[in-house]
Design an enzyme around this catalytic site. Structure first.
Site, mmCIF file in Angstrom:
data_model
loop_
_atom_site.group_PDB
_atom_site.id
_atom_site.type_symbol
_atom_site.label_atom_id
_atom_site.label_comp_id
_atom_site.label_asym_id
_atom_site.label_seq_id
_atom_site.Cartn_x
_atom_site.Cartn_y
_atom_site.Cartn_z
ATOM 1 N N LYS A 182 -17.535 -0.371 5.686
ATOM 2 C CA LYS A 182 -17.929 -1.376 4.699
ATOM 3 C C LYS A 182 -19.439 -1.401 4.461
ATOM 4 O O LYS A 182 -19.898 -1.554 3.319
ATOM 5 C CB LYS A 182 -17.459 -2.749 5.183
ATOM 6 C CG LYS A 182 -17.720 -3.883 4.200
ATOM 7 C CD LYS A 182 -17.109 -5.192 4.691
ATOM 8 C CE LYS A 182 -17.238 -6.267 3.609
ATOM 9 N NZ LYS A 182 -16.568 -7.516 4.018
ATOM 10 N N PHE A 241 -11.735 -7.149 13.361
ATOM 11 C CA PHE A 241 -10.625 -7.594 12.523
ATOM 12 C C PHE A 241 -10.248 -6.489 11.529
ATOM 13 O O PHE A 241 -11.107 -5.919 10.865
ATOM 14 C CB PHE A 241 -11.017 -8.871 11.764
ATOM 15 C CG PHE A 241 -9.933 -9.347 10.841
ATOM 16 C CD1 PHE A 241 -8.708 -9.755 11.340
ATOM 17 C CD2 PHE A 241 -10.124 -9.369 9.468
ATOM 18 C CE1 PHE A 241 -7.689 -10.175 10.498
ATOM 19 C CE2 PHE A 241 -9.113 -9.794 8.618
ATOM 20 C CZ PHE A 241 -7.890 -10.201 9.137
ATOM 21 N N GLN A 242 -8.967 -6.217 11.441
ATOM 22 C CA GLN A 242 -8.410 -5.168 10.576
ATOM 23 C C GLN A 242 -9.032 -3.796 10.835
ATOM 24 O O GLN A 242 -9.195 -2.994 9.910
ATOM 25 C CB GLN A 242 -8.522 -5.556 9.091
ATOM 26 C CG GLN A 242 -7.633 -6.760 8.746
ATOM 27 C CD GLN A 242 -7.447 -6.970 7.266
ATOM 28 O OE1 GLN A 242 -8.329 -6.653 6.475
ATOM 29 N NE2 GLN A 242 -6.290 -7.517 6.880
ATOM 30 N N GLU A 294 0.812 -1.225 0.000
ATOM 31 C CA GLU A 294 0.000 0.000 0.000
ATOM 32 C C GLU A 294 0.843 1.270 0.000
ATOM 33 O O GLU A 294 0.416 2.310 -0.485
ATOM 34 C CB GLU A 294 -0.964 0.009 1.190
ATOM 35 C CG GLU A 294 -2.082 -1.017 1.085
ATOM 36 C CD GLU A 294 -1.705 -2.380 1.661
ATOM 37 O OE1 GLU A 294 -0.521 -2.582 2.008
ATOM 38 O OE2 GLU A 294 -2.602 -3.243 1.763
ATOM 39 N N MET A 347 24.410 8.548 2.822
ATOM 40 C CA MET A 347 24.372 9.852 3.493
ATOM 41 C C MET A 347 24.681 9.688 4.976
ATOM 42 O O MET A 347 25.372 10.528 5.565
ATOM 43 C CB MET A 347 23.010 10.515 3.285
ATOM 44 C CG MET A 347 22.935 11.946 3.772
ATOM 45 S SD MET A 347 24.128 13.022 2.956
ATOM 46 C CE MET A 347 23.159 13.657 1.588
#
Lengths: 187, 579
Positions: B161, B111-112, B49, B483
């Site tokens: 949802k 969940f999630q 993502e 760096m």
């Protein structure tokens, strides 16, 4: 947050700057879920403590008016105010000068008050024009509405009797009104 | 028209002109991926993502249009927090749609589930939790408005949802096309105050040693043409910050290039010695100013920015103008013309000759490889620059290779430089290059990446290979987190702590091929040109060219952190020259 006293002696400080290192902001926001968290988050991110906060919808119900007392008195506030103004839900912000505004706070307090000292407490209630809300055998509940410093004084005088519970609302304020007549009405 | 929330979301996105979005489906956003099949919007399936977020950013950088990403709830939402913060720091217009658990389950540790709006509050310009299907059209319309106007930035829309799931009655709604915006607290002010613009013009006409200090606001406001007019009308030199590379052509005689910590000596010193800085859409970032108290000590400041909170944040301006950079610059040009144009500018020949003196004594330079040495990164970048079309889009990661690219590339066109400036997000280059290629398929797109960065987001080369984005990656492999290594060499007594990445593991050529790309490896200077030519020819898949580079090369000039810009450290070969 703690109901710390916010002194209100009029001085020639910058607008919104109270004595005792605090600043009072009046913020109009959209009356929507999560807006308070957005506002509070800007202070929290910088480690600025909100000393008191009063929130209520304005007449239309579409907006809310927040009176925020922040424990910061110097330049860092300017940046916070500018960033507060960038929040999409914030409509406007005023820094309130204590000398140019009328401030009020409500305190409710429950005290230990067995019958032997109840009379003394009622004397204080009379002097401060406070209100008795409820009386028990060993306790008494009173309230006072007044300027924050007057509420401070009342709380200090009650403390020796034993405060069981206290809730202060935090300061609310409105700008003082114009005292001079418009020129068209001048004699 | 009756529909469900998922269909409404697709229709709302189409109505905003979205033709491509980057994402990855999952449980909570699943119902939206069904109407996607019937939509005109192309969806690019990413492998992580974070990649979706940076692709949306790259798309926005290259096109000026808002990038769109869509991911599910919980871990997907937290994975896209870095791109949101990156876009927020660099003012990139982006709209991110996240799935959320059903409204009734919010707050139950479902969940999630995560508190997406809470987590992203401080890294978005604004965010929404949509609670009713009927709100979707207006929220999407407002989200694009907020992302693209004023100071652009990322807006997140979190969608439970149940309001997009056709099997749930809460998703049923009637479509209504939004009519404008009702945002009483959001009124971006684009026009600058006329009196302040007049004052600014007056300061410009009085200045003996002025510099135009131009930042990302020029590109964001589509103001490059106005800037060119202003510079040519007044004959004032221009520095282009890391966020405005390409906003003024590097091949223009008035261009001084990049200022700041790794800026070139002339850009840094001209600002230090200036008596007037005209800051256009720049924010006095610490990487530009060095020690603020000693930054441009003699200069008056004109500061133009659409964001009022930038004015006076770091340096108190003498004239502060809140407004759109392009609008204000155009207005400034008009006022300066009325005041006499070029004729009204004082004689600045002495200043010009000081500038050209610095340019002659302190050009960008590096020591070429000796017989037994590996490639010099600067050498590679010079060759890449010269072997690619002038309008090539270059995306970079973060670190030494980023600074060398900004220093050595010649950016002659706006929107050809895509990088992570404010947040400094390692791994930005590959997904951002894919987003840029998606937005500008007509252009050649090169990602310049370091080996540390490459290992963070290389999986998106699978996306590039399978979705048909033939980007090219120049991998500057110096086998170090370069760096950090440089700082440990210069400021920590050469005590190297956790910066060595190894030279041979992974095998980048094999890895590139496994990801569906052509993999090339270059180890000697004479191979550089042919490898680049070969990469430029390949247009049916991505290419990764690994350039094996010297590990010990440092980026110069450098202003050590916390030091004054007057103490800029130049290349070792220039240190005995008079300043």
């Amino acid at each position: 947050m703690s109901p710390a006293p916010t002194g209100s002696a009029p001085t020639d400080q910058a607008p919104g700057r109270n004595s005792g290192g605090t600043t009072t902001l009046v913020v109009h926001v959209e009356n929507k879920a999560g807006v308070l968290a957005r506002v509070a988050g800007l202070f929290a991110r910088r480690g600025f403590n909100i000393e008191s906060l009063a929130v209520a919808p304005t007449a239309s119900g579409r907006f809310s008016r927040l009176t925020i007392v922040v424990g910061v008195d110097a330049a860092p506030m300017e940046q916070v105010v500018k960033q507060l103004d960038k929040l999409v839900n914030v409509v406007d912000i005023q820094e309130l000068n204590p000398s140019a505004s009328v401030e009020r706070e409500l305190m409710m307090v429950t005290l230990r008050a067995d019958p032997s000292v109840r009379g003394q407490i009622l004397d204080l209630v009379r002097v401060f024009q406070a209100t008795v809300l409820n009386v028990g055998y060993e306790e008494i509940m009173v309230s006072l509405t007044g300027s924050p410093s007057r509420v401070d004084d009342f709380e200090a005088l009650l403390r020796p009797y034993g405060i069981v519970d206290v809730q202060r609302t935090g300061k609310v304020a409105l700008a003082k009104l114009v005292k001079t007549a418009p020129e068209s009405l001048a004699p | 028209m009756n529909m469900n929330g998922g269909q409404a979301l697709m229709k709302a996105l189409e109505n905003e002109g979205v033709d491509i979005m980057f994402g990855l489906p999952g449980g909570a956003i699943l119902p939206v991926y069904d109407p996607l099949l019937d939509s005109s919007i192309r969806h690019v399936l990413v492998r992580h993502e974070q990649g979706a977020g940076h692709m949306a950013e790259g798309f926005a950088h290259a096109t000026g249009r808002p990038g769109v990403a869509m991911v599910t709830s919980g871990p997907a939402a937290t994975n896209i927090v870095t791109p949101l913060c990156d876009a927020y720091m660099d003012s990139v217009p982006m709209v991110v749609i996240t799935g959320q658990v059903p409204y009734a389950a919010i707050g139950t540790d479902a969940f999630q589930e995560c508190d997406t709006t809470g987590i992203t509050m401080s890294v978005t310009k604004h965010n929404y939790l949509v609670t009713e299907a009927a709100d979707i059209p207006q929220v999407i319309h407002d989200a694009f408005h907020i992302a693209t106007t004023g100071r652009p930035g990322p807006v997140l829309v979190d969608i439970p949802k149940d309001i997009v799931d056709p099997n749930n009655p809460r998703s049923a709604m009637e479509w209504h096309t939004p009519d404008g915006h009702d945002l009483p607290g959001y009124r971006p002010n684009t026009a600058g105050d006329a009196e302040l613009i007049r004052q600014a013009a007056k300061l410009i006409c009085e200045a003996e040693r002025p510099v135009l200090y131009t930042g990302g606001g020029i590109l964001k406001s589509r103001g490059a043409k106005a800037l060119l007019e202003l510079a040519e009308l007044t004959g004032i030199h221009v520095v282009t910050t890391l966020m405005n590379r390409g906003g003024f052509p590097d091949d223009h005689p008035l261009c001084l290039g990049m200022p700041g910590m790794h800026g070139n000596y002339t850009a840094v010193t001209a600002m230090q010695e200036a008596d007037l800085l005209v800051a256009l859409g720049a924010r006095f970032d610490d990487r530009v100013t060095g020690k603020v108290a000693e930054f441009a000590p003699l200069a008056k400041i004109i500061h133009v920015d659409i964001d009022g909170a930038e004015l006076g944040k770091v340096r108190q301006p003498d004239v502060a103008i809140q407004g759109d950079c392009r609008v204000v610059t155009e207005e400034l040009v008009k006022v300066l013309r009325e005041m006499g144009g070029g004729e009204a500018q004082p004689d600045r020949n002495q200043w010009r000759s000081r500038i050209s003196g610095w340019q002659e004594r302190f050009p960008l330079t590096y020591a070429h490889s000796q017989e037994d040495e590996l490639l010099k990164p600067q050498f590679v970048l010079e060759h890449l620059r010269d072997a690619t079309p002038d309008d090539t889009i270059v995306a970079s990661g973060v670190g030494q290779h980023q600074m060398w690219t900004s220093q050595y590339w010649k950016f002659n066109h706006p929107y050809t430089w895509v990088n992570s400036g404010g947040l400094g997000t390692m791994g930005f280059a590959i997904p951002a290059a894919i987003g840029a290629k998606a937005g500008r398929p007509d252009r050649m797109v090169w990602a310049v990446d370091g080996d540390g960065c490459f290992q963070m987001t290389a999986q998106e080369l699978v996306t590039a290979a399978t979705e048909g984005f033939p980007i090219k990656v120049a991998l500057i492999n110096n086998s170090y987190l370069g760096m950090v290594r440089q700082w440990q060499e210069m400021f920590y007594g050469e005590r190297y702590s956790e910066v060595y990445l190894t030279r041979d593991v992974p095998d980048y050529k094999l890895w590139a091929e496994a990801l569906g790309c052509t993999g090339l490896r270059v180890e000697s200077p004479e191979e550089v040109g042919p490898a680049i030519a070969q990469a430029n020819e390949i247009d049916d898949r991505p290419v990764v060219v690994e350039f094996r580079c010297e590990a010990g090369e440092n980026v110069f000039p450098m202003v050590p952190a916390g030091m004054s810009n007057s103490d800029v450290v130049v290349d070792p070969s220039q240190r005995d020259r008079p300043r």
